[in-house]
Motif scaffolding. Structure first.
Motif, PDB file in Angstrom:
ATOM      1  N   GLN A   1       0.830  -1.202   0.000  1.00  0.00           N
ATOM      2  CA  GLN A   1       0.000   0.000   0.000  1.00  0.00           C
ATOM      3  C   GLN A   1       0.867   1.256   0.000  1.00  0.00           C
ATOM      4  OE1 GLN A   1      -3.449   0.011  -0.261  1.00  0.00           O
ATOM      5  NE2 GLN A   1      -3.100   2.201  -0.624  1.00  0.00           N
TER       6      GLN A   1
ATOM      7  N   TYR B   1       0.883   4.458  -2.630  1.00  0.00           N
ATOM      8  CA  TYR B   1       0.937   5.883  -2.276  1.00  0.00           C
ATOM      9  C   TYR B   1       2.106   6.564  -2.984  1.00  0.00           C
ATOM     10  CZ  TYR B   1      -2.326   4.908   1.576  1.00  0.00           C
ATOM     11  OH  TYR B   1      -3.419   4.533   2.323  1.00  0.00           O
TER      12      TYR B   1
ATOM     13  N   LYS C   1      -3.773   7.978  -3.746  1.00  0.00           N
ATOM     14  CA  LYS C   1      -4.020   8.418  -2.362  1.00  0.00           C
ATOM     15  C   LYS C   1      -5.016   7.531  -1.624  1.00  0.00           C
ATOM     16  CE  LYS C   1      -1.186  11.736  -3.020  1.00  0.00           C
ATOM     17  NZ  LYS C   1       0.187  11.591  -2.468  1.00  0.00           N
TER      18      LYS C   1
ATOM     19  N   LYS D   1      -7.534   3.752  -1.428  1.00  0.00           N
ATOM     20  CA  LYS D   1      -7.304   2.313  -1.405  1.00  0.00           C
ATOM     21  C   LYS D   1      -8.190   1.571  -2.396  1.00  0.00           C
ATOM     22  CE  LYS D   1      -5.608   2.092   3.362  1.00  0.00           C
ATOM     23  NZ  LYS D   1      -5.717   1.409   4.672  1.00  0.00           N
TER      24      LYS D   1
END
Length: 235
Positions: free
Chosen positions: A118, A122, A127, A129
């Motif tokens: 994750q 980013y 930004k 999920k």
């Protein structure tokens, strides 16, 4: 496998053996885990594919498919240990030489690898999920963008997970003790012949510092677990 320091010409000339160097995906290319794109150890899959090819084809190069020896150093030795524990590798090799396996690092648990994955998303500019957005971004990212993202996540992830952010992931093999246990069980079941040892100053591949702290890391990460594995294998 094509680095000059791993050239095996002199080794193959010294004995009646055929040397095969293999390449496999490294870093995020081989070990990135994220539910949007991947949840397996691609680098390990690469190695299994190579072993299957060797088993099927080595006889044409003068090798013996029933006398295959794996050998590797540091992360390479760790890969071999991982391969020993997987049922799909049975029959693909018969002897192993382990030089400085960093068993003391353990493997990542899936939730740890997913957190790093994750962080990679980013770093690539995603930004949220949303899995579709993340998948699309990863699929369109260039190799250079992925390498830059790997570098970027070090600042946020290394303090929590250590310097090796991309390594094999397997929940049930997350500690040195668990790794040693499964390795010994499988090695004995397969009747594998094993040579194991450690490079005296393995840590100096990572730092030029010579101190008690570095020596302690060497002991915890390499020497002590290797000794424990050797003792358990030959009990």
């Amino acid at each position: 496998g094509n680095l000059p320091c791993y050239d095996a010409t002199s080794l193959s000339e010294a004995g009646d053996i055929v040397i095969v160097n293999i390449n496999f995906r490294l870093g995020a290319f081989g070990f990135l885990h994220h539910p949007a794109i991947n949840t397996v150890n691609l680098a390990i899959d690469d190695q299994i594919t190579a072993l299957k090819w060797i088993k099927a084809n080595i006889e044409a190069f003068g090798g013996d498919p029933e006398q295959i020896t794996l050998f590797g150093q540091s992360a390479g030795a760790n890969s071999i240990i991982h391969l020993i524990g997987l049922p799909e590798t049975r029959g693909l090799f018969h002897r192993v030489i382990l030089q400085s396996p960093s068993i003391g690092r353990g493997n990542f648990k899936l939730h740890e690898a997913l957190e790093i994955g994750q962080a990679m998303a980013y770093a690539l500019g995603v930004k949220g999920k949303d899995t579709v957005t993340i998948r699309d971004r990863f699929m369109t990212a260039t190799s250079q963008e992925l390498l830059a993202a790997m570098k970027a996540v070090r600042e946020s992830c290394v303090p929590k997970f250590g310097n090796m952010l991309f390594k094999p992931v397997k929940d049930e093999w997350d500690t040195p003790e668990k790794i040693i246990k499964v390795t010994v069980k499988e090695a004995k079941a397969r009747n594998l012949q094993v040579i194991i040892g450690t490079t005296h100053d393995e840590m100096h591949g990572f730092t030029l510092e010579r101190s008690e702290k570095v020596r302690a890391i060497q002991e915890a990460r390499f020497d002590s677990p290797a000794n424990a594995l050797a003792k358990a294998l030959y009990e």
